[in-house]
Each structure stands twice: as structure tokens, then as C-alpha cells.
Design an enzyme around this catalytic site. Structure first.
Site, PDB file in Angstrom:
ATOM      1  N   ASN A   1      -9.828   0.224  -0.498  1.00 21.22           N
ATOM      2  CA  ASN A   1      -8.363   0.277  -0.432  1.00 21.22           C
ATOM      3  C   ASN A   1      -7.791  -0.371  -1.706  1.00 21.22           C
ATOM      4  O   ASN A   1      -7.844  -1.589  -1.852  1.00 21.22           O
ATOM      5  CB  ASN A   1      -7.897  -0.466   0.824  1.00 21.22           C
ATOM      6  CG  ASN A   1      -6.387  -0.436   1.003  1.00 21.22           C
ATOM      7  OD1 ASN A   1      -5.649  -0.073   0.091  1.00 21.22           O
ATOM      8  ND2 ASN A   1      -5.935  -0.836   2.172  1.00 21.22           N
TER       9      ASN A   1
ATOM     10  N   CYS B   1       0.816  -1.225   0.000  1.00 24.39           N
ATOM     11  CA  CYS B   1       0.000   0.000   0.000  1.00 24.39           C
ATOM     12  C   CYS B   1       0.852   1.278   0.000  1.00 24.39           C
ATOM     13  O   CYS B   1       0.347   2.352  -0.323  1.00 24.39           O
ATOM     14  CB  CYS B   1      -0.951   0.008   1.183  1.00 24.39           C
ATOM     15  SG  CYS B   1      -2.131  -1.346   1.120  1.00 24.39           S
TER      16      CYS B   1
ATOM     17  N   HIS C   1      -3.154   7.696   1.564  1.00 22.33           N
ATOM     18  CA  HIS C   1      -3.540   6.354   1.127  1.00 22.33           C
ATOM     19  C   HIS C   1      -4.932   6.081   1.690  1.00 22.33           C
ATOM     20  O   HIS C   1      -5.222   6.380   2.857  1.00 22.33           O
ATOM     21  CB  HIS C   1      -2.533   5.332   1.663  1.00 22.33           C
ATOM     22  CG  HIS C   1      -2.994   3.924   1.530  1.00 22.33           C
ATOM     23  ND1 HIS C   1      -3.454   3.406   0.334  1.00 22.33           N
ATOM     24  CD2 HIS C   1      -3.093   2.913   2.441  1.00 22.33           C
ATOM     25  CE1 HIS C   1      -3.805   2.143   0.523  1.00 22.33           C
ATOM     26  NE2 HIS C   1      -3.602   1.826   1.795  1.00 22.33           N
TER      27      HIS C   1
HETATM   28  O1  UT7 Z   1      -3.558  -0.301   3.555  1.00 24.29           O
HETATM   29  C1  UT7 Z   1      -2.899  -0.646   4.716  1.00 24.29           C
HETATM   30  C2  UT7 Z   1      -3.465  -1.889   5.234  1.00 24.29           C
HETATM   31  N1  UT7 Z   1      -4.715  -1.883   5.863  1.00 24.29           N
HETATM   32  C3  UT7 Z   1      -5.185  -1.017   6.784  1.00 24.29           C
HETATM   33  O2  UT7 Z   1      -4.722   0.060   6.992  1.00 24.29           O
HETATM   34  C4  UT7 Z   1      -6.346  -1.498   7.598  1.00 24.29           C
HETATM   35  C5  UT7 Z   1      -6.170  -1.188   9.054  1.00 24.29           C
HETATM   36  N2  UT7 Z   1      -7.211  -1.744   9.902  1.00 24.29           N
HETATM   37  C6  UT7 Z   1      -8.511  -1.414   9.807  1.00 24.29           C
HETATM   38  O3  UT7 Z   1      -8.893  -0.628   8.962  1.00 24.29           O
HETATM   39  C7  UT7 Z   1      -9.473  -1.998  10.821  1.00 24.29           C
HETATM   40  O4  UT7 Z   1      -8.758  -2.614  11.848  1.00 24.29           O
HETATM   41  C8  UT7 Z   1     -10.485  -3.009  10.197  1.00 24.29           C
HETATM   42  C9  UT7 Z   1     -11.454  -2.273   9.311  1.00 24.29           C
HETATM   43  C10 UT7 Z   1      -9.729  -4.054   9.404  1.00 24.29           C
HETATM   44  C11 UT7 Z   1     -11.275  -3.704  11.291  1.00 24.29           C
HETATM   45  O5  UT7 Z   1     -11.953  -2.758  12.095  1.00 24.29           O
HETATM   46  P1  UT7 Z   1     -11.945  -2.888  13.685  1.00 24.29           P
HETATM   47  O6  UT7 Z   1     -12.777  -1.811  14.202  1.00 24.29           O
HETATM   48  O7  UT7 Z   1     -10.487  -2.939  14.095  1.00 24.29           O
HETATM   49  O8  UT7 Z   1     -12.681  -4.267  13.890  1.00 24.29           O
HETATM   50  P2  UT7 Z   1     -12.145  -5.597  14.614  1.00 24.29           P
HETATM   51  O9  UT7 Z   1     -11.110  -6.258  13.775  1.00 24.29           O
HETATM   52  O10 UT7 Z   1     -11.787  -5.253  16.028  1.00 24.29           O
HETATM   53  O11 UT7 Z   1     -13.439  -6.478  14.616  1.00 24.29           O
HETATM   54  C12 UT7 Z   1     -14.582  -6.126  15.399  1.00 24.29           C
HETATM   55  C13 UT7 Z   1     -15.657  -7.162  15.191  1.00 24.29           C
HETATM   56  C14 UT7 Z   1     -15.181  -8.605  15.385  1.00 24.29           C
HETATM   57  O12 UT7 Z   1     -16.226  -9.320  16.024  1.00 24.29           O
HETATM   58  P3  UT7 Z   1     -16.194  -9.624  17.598  1.00 24.29           P
HETATM   59  O13 UT7 Z   1     -14.932 -10.397  17.808  1.00 24.29           O
HETATM   60  O14 UT7 Z   1     -16.169  -8.286  18.263  1.00 24.29           O
HETATM   61  O15 UT7 Z   1     -17.438 -10.387  17.805  1.00 24.29           O
HETATM   62  C15 UT7 Z   1     -15.005  -9.113  13.991  1.00 24.29           C
HETATM   63  O16 UT7 Z   1     -15.184 -10.500  13.896  1.00 24.29           O
HETATM   64  O17 UT7 Z   1     -16.142  -7.099  13.853  1.00 24.29           O
HETATM   65  C16 UT7 Z   1     -16.122  -8.410  13.267  1.00 24.29           C
HETATM   66  N3  UT7 Z   1     -15.909  -8.263  11.832  1.00 24.29           N
HETATM   67  C17 UT7 Z   1     -16.893  -8.079  10.950  1.00 24.29           C
HETATM   68  N4  UT7 Z   1     -18.222  -8.018  11.107  1.00 24.29           N
HETATM   69  C18 UT7 Z   1     -18.957  -7.821  10.010  1.00 24.29           C
HETATM   70  C19 UT7 Z   1     -14.716  -8.235  11.159  1.00 24.29           C
HETATM   71  N5  UT7 Z   1     -14.941  -8.056   9.848  1.00 24.29           N
HETATM   72  C20 UT7 Z   1     -16.279  -7.955   9.698  1.00 24.29           C
HETATM   73  C21 UT7 Z   1     -17.110  -7.761   8.589  1.00 24.29           C
HETATM   74  N6  UT7 Z   1     -18.442  -7.691   8.794  1.00 24.29           N
HETATM   75  N7  UT7 Z   1     -16.623  -7.613   7.331  1.00 24.29           N
END
Ligand code: UT7
Length: 324
Positions: free
Chosen positions: A281, A114, A251
Site C-alpha cells: 500500500n 490513501c 487503490h
Molecule cells: O489504504 C487504506 C487503509 N488501509 C486499508 O485499507 C487496510 C484495511 N484492513 C486490512 O487490510 C486488514 O484488516 C488487515 C490486513 C490490516 C488485517 O487483516 P485481518 O484479517 O483483518 O486481521 P486481524 O486484524 O483480524 O488480525 C488477525 C490476527 C490477530 O491475531 P489474533 O488476535 O487472532 O490472535 C492479529 O494479532 O492476526 C494477527 N496479526 C498478525 N499476525 C502475523 C496482525 N498482524 C499480523 C502480522 N503477522 N503482520
């Protein structure tokens, strides 16, 4: 006088196929509400059967050359940032070079995921400053959907495909703050963090292409910290204050990251270019796509000061200060 790389033109290409969050919810257990709340993404483009990383890069490059009013044969260097090349080798840049009818100079790929576009821009700018290139095509192109695991909801909803390009032209400038061109680039990596964002396949390991694996929260935390610091370093290096920046072109990974970084930098959200809602992204393509869209919309104008930043797998990250 100071030799600078000026942005002579921008271009981009998006594949036709629009995939909404509702479409994604038919593939994995997710919802439009979750994706929008956590990322700001509403839709993304995915490549169709005839699109490739090179075909999108070629379209974006042609667009940028047209905007620069420069014939392709004037290009003496092509740097293509991609993590999803057409083939393991040769470099996608050489395919683009041939299809543009360029038979001289050099063409190679840069792999920084990225952060790829910032890395490619830094590479190209240093070739220009060293007097080794005059007119450079810097391209970011990704068929990221090809490395997504469509059973993993935590990654497959986040990415999209597309390409963007800029034409850089070596120009003597007076060496003032009002100069047009690239003022600085800063690139960094810290491979200790590579296990937080990677693809679980490769030529020398298992001969599979593999799929994206990500520890999202850890990437998020480092992204905000690293990108804020990289932009502040870029401003300090050039003696610019954040108030002098007309547009922040980050980005486009997640709207929450954009908001957090701009808050840290004390940059009002009106000056932040955000295309993550309809591009998602697109990895190395995200900055040149956002840039070209904003230029063509008449938002970013000649003379505007831009701060670019990116963060990706490796970890890699970086920033650039550019006056259009
Ligand atoms: O380009 C450089 C690379 N990438 C990035 O910069 C991405 C950086 N990270 C992020 O943008 C965020 O961490 C994410 C968008 C990937 C995730 O957001 P988050 O607020 O950190 O969510 P999380 O990983 O803490 O997940 C929260 C909950 C989990 O459920 P439980 O364990 O709380 O029950 C996940 O299982 O959301 C769940 N979850 C989803 N639910 C519905 C994860 N993905 C999904 C989904 N739909 N697609």
C-alpha cells in the site's frame, strides 16, 4: 463540445530497496504466509537515504512529461497528493515545481492520505474545467515507511514507498461516450471515522511526526462498502455499465479488498489491475503507480475506459471514470 482533461502521459518511480515479507519477519513477529494470505503482499519498496517524497515525485513527473512529449514549462499547475511531505511547509509540490524548472503557474499539495490521488485528480480536473489550467501535473508520492511503527506488526507490513504521476491536458471533445479524458470525479469524506486510521503526532499537538495507527477491520469494512458505492455512482452519473469498463484501477491496499469490491461490482478479476503484491500500500502513490505500470506493460491502451477508486484515513474516499 465538452472541455475535458485528457491523460497525455503517465510516469512513476520506485526506490531501489526491495523489502520482502521474510525481511519484515526479521523485524516483527510475522510471516510471509500471514502477510500473503491476509493481504496479497509479497514485497514492498522502502526509500533509501537519498530518496525523498519530492525526489520521487520529480522522477515520476519527468517520466510522465516525457511520455506526454510535453516540455516542463508548459505545465501551469502541479497538484501533489502526499501524506508524507518533505517538510511541514512549503508544499512538496513547490519543491517539485522548482526542480522541474517551472517558474509560473501554481503548485500545491493535497492531503487525503490513501485517497490523495483521486482527490488531486478531482482538483486538477475542476481547474481544467473552470478554464484556470491547461496542462496539469498530478502526482502521488509517499515515503510512507517514515511514519511506520516498526514494532507494530499489524501496520508496518502493509505499506510501501513510491511515486506516480499523470500529465493532464485540457482538450475540447465532442461530448460522446467515446471521448478520451476524465468523465467524472466523485470525492467524499466523513471525519467521524478519523480515529480508525491516523498518525498519532502533529505540529499543533506534540510537534512529533508520529506513527500510523489503524483499526484494520473497521477500515476494511468501510473500504469495501464506500468504494463499491463510489464506483457505482460514477458509472451511473455517466450512463456507463460496468461491462463497458476495460480496467478497474483501485487503490492497492489489500488484495482481499480488491476482490470484494470487484465482486460487488460484478467485474471479472481479469479486468482488475493489481500491483499490491509488489508495491504493497503506497497510499497516494498507489493508483498512478499501478496505472503507469499497466500502461508501460501494454495492458492499458489508448481508448480503454478506466474506473479508479480509493479509500483512506479521514475517512476519505472517491472514484473517477477516465478514458485513456
Ligand atoms: O489504504 C487504506 C487503509 N488501509 C486499508 O485499507 C487496510 C484495511 N484492513 C486490512 O487490510 C486488514 O484488516 C488487515 C490486513 C490490516 C488485517 O487483516 P485481518 O484479517 O483483518 O486481521 P486481524 O486484524 O483480524 O488480525 C488477525 C490476527 C490477530 O491475531 P489474533 O488476535 O487472532 O490472535 C492479529 O494479532 O492476526 C494477527 N496479526 C498478525 N499476525 C502475523 C496482525 N498482524 C499480523 C502480522 N503477522 N503482520
Amino acid at each position: 463540445m465538452v472541455l475535458r482533461s485528457q491523460i497525455a502521459g503517465t510516469g512513476s518511480f520506485l526506490p531501489e530497496r526491495i523489502v520482502t515479507n521474510d525481511d519484515m519477519s526479521k523485524i516483527v513477529d510475522t510471516s510471509d504466509q500471514w502477510i500473503q494470505e491476509r493481504t496479497g503482499i509479497q514485497s514492498r519498496r522502502f526509500v533509501g537515504p537519498t530518496d525523498t517524497t519530492s525526489s520521487m515525485g520529480i522522477a515520476a513527473a519527468k517520466n510522465a512529461l516525457e511520455a506526454a512529449e510535453m516540455p516542463a514549462e508548459d505545465i501551469d499547475l502541479i497538484v501533489c497528493a502526499t501524506t508524507t511531505p518533505d517538510l511541514t511547509f512549503p508544499a512538496t509540490a513547490t519543491i517539485i515545481q522548482a526542480e522541474l524548472g517551472i517558474h509560473s503557474g501554481a503548485a500545491f499539495d493535497v492531503q487525503a492520505v490513501c485517497s490523495g490521488f483521486v482527490y488531486a485528480l478531482a482538483t486538477a480536473d475542476n481547474f481544467v474545467k473552470a478554464g484556470q489550467a491547461n496542462n496539469v501535473l498530478v502526482i502521488g508520492s509517499e515515503s510512507f515507511s517514515k511514519i511506520l511503527d516498526f514494532t507494530d506488526r499489524s501496520t508496518c507490513v502493509l505499506f510501501g514507498d513510491g511515486a506516480g504521476a499523470v500529465v493532464l491536458k485540457a482538450t475540447e471533445t465532442p461530448g460522446e461516450k467515446s471521448d478520451q479524458g476524465i468523465f467524472s470525479t466523485h470525492i467524499y469524506s466523513d471525519g467521524r471515522y478519523r480515529h480508525n486510521l491516523y498518525v498519532d503526532g502533529g505540529v499543533s499537538t506534540d510537534q512529533r511526526t508520529g506513527y500510523v495507527k489503524m483499526n484494520g477491520q473497521e477500515v476494511f469494512r468501510h473500504a469495501v462498502e464506500n468504494m463499491s458505492r463510489a464506483v457505482q455512482t460514477a458509472l451511473d452519473t455517466n450512463g456507463f455499465h460496468i461491462d463497458e469498463v476495460n480496467w478497474f484501477v483501485p487503490h492497492q491496499a489489500n488484495r482481499r479488498i480488491l476482490t470484494a469490491v470487484s465482486r460487488r461490482l460484478k467485474l471479472p478479476h481479469e479486468r482488475v489491475i493489481s500491483t499490491v503484491d509488489h508495491h504493497a500500500n503506497t497510499s497516494a502513490a498507489s493508483i498512478p503507480l499501478a496505472l503507469d505500470e499497466s500502461v508501460r506493460a501494454g495492458k492499458i491502451k489508448s481508448g480503454d475506459l478506466l474506473a479508479l477508486e480509493a479509500m483512506g484515513g479521514g475517512f476519505t474516499w472517491g472514484s473517477a471514470i477516465v478514458r485513456m
